[in-house]
Design an enzyme around this catalytic site. Structure first.
Site, mmCIF file in Angstrom:
data_model
loop_
_atom_site.group_PDB
_atom_site.id
_atom_site.type_symbol
_atom_site.label_atom_id
_atom_site.label_comp_id
_atom_site.label_asym_id
_atom_site.label_seq_id
_atom_site.Cartn_x
_atom_site.Cartn_y
_atom_site.Cartn_z
ATOM 1 N N GLU A 42 14.091 74.173 39.127
ATOM 2 C CA GLU A 42 14.433 73.726 37.767
ATOM 3 C C GLU A 42 15.911 73.899 37.452
ATOM 4 O O GLU A 42 16.485 74.972 37.673
ATOM 5 C CB GLU A 42 13.606 74.515 36.750
ATOM 6 C CG GLU A 42 13.838 74.087 35.310
ATOM 7 C CD GLU A 42 14.255 75.243 34.418
ATOM 8 O OE1 GLU A 42 15.171 75.028 33.602
ATOM 9 O OE2 GLU A 42 13.699 76.335 34.545
ATOM 10 N N ARG A 101 19.835 82.483 40.228
ATOM 11 C CA ARG A 101 19.271 83.229 39.094
ATOM 12 C C ARG A 101 20.165 84.440 38.838
ATOM 13 O O ARG A 101 20.072 85.456 39.525
ATOM 14 C CB ARG A 101 17.837 83.666 39.409
ATOM 15 C CG ARG A 101 17.061 84.180 38.199
ATOM 16 C CD ARG A 101 15.660 84.620 38.576
ATOM 17 N NE ARG A 101 14.860 83.520 39.066
ATOM 18 C CZ ARG A 101 14.194 82.653 38.290
ATOM 19 N NH1 ARG A 101 14.269 82.762 36.987
ATOM 20 N NH2 ARG A 101 13.471 81.685 38.837
ATOM 21 N N ARG A 137 21.715 86.526 30.456
ATOM 22 C CA ARG A 137 20.271 86.752 30.535
ATOM 23 C C ARG A 137 19.967 87.902 31.495
ATOM 24 O O ARG A 137 20.581 88.007 32.556
ATOM 25 C CB ARG A 137 19.550 85.489 31.015
ATOM 26 C CG ARG A 137 19.757 84.297 30.090
ATOM 27 C CD ARG A 137 18.977 83.087 30.538
ATOM 28 N NE ARG A 137 19.305 81.933 29.715
ATOM 29 C CZ ARG A 137 18.772 80.720 29.876
ATOM 30 N NH1 ARG A 137 17.901 80.524 30.848
ATOM 31 N NH2 ARG A 137 19.115 79.726 29.088
ATOM 32 N N ARG A 155 23.364 76.832 38.949
ATOM 33 C CA ARG A 155 22.227 76.190 39.599
ATOM 34 C C ARG A 155 22.604 74.818 40.163
ATOM 35 O O ARG A 155 22.151 74.446 41.249
ATOM 36 C CB ARG A 155 21.059 76.052 38.616
ATOM 37 C CG ARG A 155 20.471 77.388 38.229
ATOM 38 C CD ARG A 155 19.131 77.263 37.547
ATOM 39 N NE ARG A 155 18.556 78.583 37.306
ATOM 40 C CZ ARG A 155 17.293 78.808 36.982
ATOM 41 N NH1 ARG A 155 16.456 77.786 36.842
ATOM 42 N NH2 ARG A 155 16.846 80.034 36.782
ATOM 43 N N SER A 157 15.959 71.891 31.176
ATOM 44 C CA SER A 157 14.790 71.992 30.316
ATOM 45 C C SER A 157 15.092 71.216 29.042
ATOM 46 O O SER A 157 16.090 71.488 28.365
ATOM 47 C CB SER A 157 14.487 73.458 29.986
ATOM 48 O OG SER A 157 13.320 73.561 29.203
#
Length: 420
Positions: free
Chosen positions: A347, A275, A260, A389, A350
């Site tokens: 977070e 991130r 990403r 994460r 999801s």
């Protein structure tokens, strides 16, 4: 993609959804294109019928040795009009399809209405926030002190937000992957390692591609994109298939490296491994019958919760609002893990129900009997673990006074030690 019948029969319902999502979309144009394409289908069929009738009459006259010149001229005019209509139909269909592929999914009635994450609703919390009798550090300082990561050399060879994992952090990364696969196998998920690159058609079937242009990596000069998650590759693997309904639900544990661009991140997120541009992930992905999808959605959330409970990471579950919800999802839960070094929930999971949105785009259907009309199934996805994460949360929550990190008990057999 939404059912076109909804566009014709209840456009106000779509309009209300767009307002709730705060999405600016040319709905009137889409409705107009839908009407135009349907009118063209009718006119084209009429001219095809006329061409066939004239053709038969020409053949009859020729067989009877009668003059067919007037009918031949008429046939030419009909054929010219038909060709024009067919070209108009193709262009209109292309415009309609292109625009309809950007229309967001409908919202479930339980989704909170709000413009952004401030309207998200906390559903529950689990675990106790850890307390410390010493000055704690964030994951960046802990990793560098323990020689677990090399960010400077990664930046030199790859750029910002890349990393070299080192020593026991490599083992912890692999431990999370192996534990996740073992855990999902016990839940009757089929482990599947996906391609890391997929074509545009597959990508557009899984996501609204134009919204991800700044997020996904494209291979220069080829019709290939690096996946942002295994969800994209798993969603499209049954493209154009009719699945035996007796096989449903199909539950996949997709394991992959994810890529990403992560445009727009700022602050400490740029320097650590929370991130990043590349990471490993194990994803829950389910194809199911429409009548079972909401029950499956809750099941997937409970599985993700159980996973983090076994590790011992405190978390909260958030129901995302209409303004914070991804466009392909009808309802999404986020699990946010406590990060002790940041003194905040962030977070890590999801969990979304996409209804038949992806299945319509990819033409994935099912039927219970061969004499039944196929219908679109529902697709759901949920992170189980994004390793970087999760490692951030473990490192910050399980740090010790002497600057080390305790390995959660459930992971110790994979890591081979109780401390990093």
């Amino acid at each position: 993609m939404l059912d076109p019948k909804l566009l014709r029969d209840n456009p106000d319902k779509i309009k209300n959804m767009l307002e709730a999502r705060a999405v600016n979309f040319p709905l009137d144009e889409l409705i107009s294109l839908d009407k135009e394409r349907r009118d063209l289908i009718v006119k084209t069929d009429e001219f095809r019928k006329k061409r066939n009738e004239v053709s038969l009459e020409i053949a009859r006259k020729k067989k009877a040795k009668e003059d067919a010149s007037e009918l031949i001229n008429q046939m030419q005019a009909v054929s010219d009009n038909l060709n024009r209509l067919e070209q108009d139909q193709i262009k209109t269909e292309e415009k309609f399809t292109k625009l309809s592929l950007t229309l967001p999914n409908m919202l479930h009635e339980s989704v909170p209405i709000g413009k952004d994450e401030t309207a998200n609703k906390e559903i529950k919390k689990w675990g106790s926030i850890p307390t410390f009798d010493f000055q704690i550090k964030d994951h960046i300082d802990l990793m560098q002190n323990l020689d677990l990561v090399d960010l400077e050399r990664a930046a030199k060879v790859s750029g910002a937000r890349f990393y070299y994992l080192k020593n026991q952090l490599v083992r912890l990364n692999q431990a999370l992957l192996q534990f996740a696969l073992d855990f999902l196998s016990e839940k009757n998920y089929m482990p599947i390692q996906t391609p890391f690159l997929i074509n545009r058609h597959a990508m557009e079937g899984a996501i609204i591609a134009q919204d991800f242009e700044d997020v996904i990596y494209k291979v220069e000069g080829e019709d290939l994109y690096l996946i942002g998650t295994s969800e994209h590759a798993v969603a499209s693997m049954h493209t154009d298939e009719i699945i035996d309904g007796k096989r449903l639900p199909l539950r996949y544990a997709g394991v992959s490296t994810c890529f990403r661009k992560e445009a727009g991140a700022h602050g400490r997120d740029q320097k650590g491994i929370f991130r990043v541009h590349q990471f490993e992930k194990v994803e829950q992905f389910v194809f199911t019958k429409p009548e079972d999808s909401w029950q499956e959605h809750e099941r997937m959330l409970s599985i993700a919760e159980e996973f983090y409970q076994k590790i011992g990471i405190p978390y909260r579950v958030m129901l995302l609002s209409s303004g914070d919800l991804g466009k392909i999802s009808a309802k999404t839960y986020d699990i946010e893990a406590w990060m002790a070094g940041q003194k905040n929930y962030r977070e890590i999971v999801s969990c979304s129900n996409c209804l038949d949105f992806q299945a319509r785009r990819l033409k994935i259907r099912f039927r219970d009997r061969t004499d039944e009309q196929p219908q679109y199934l529902h697709s759901l996805n949920s992170t189980l673990v994004a390793t970087t994460r999760t490692m951030v949360s473990i490192i910050e929550n399980f740090q010790t006074k002497d600057g080390h990190v305790l390995v959660p008990k459930i992971l110790q057999k994979y890591v081979g030690s109780s401390t990093i």
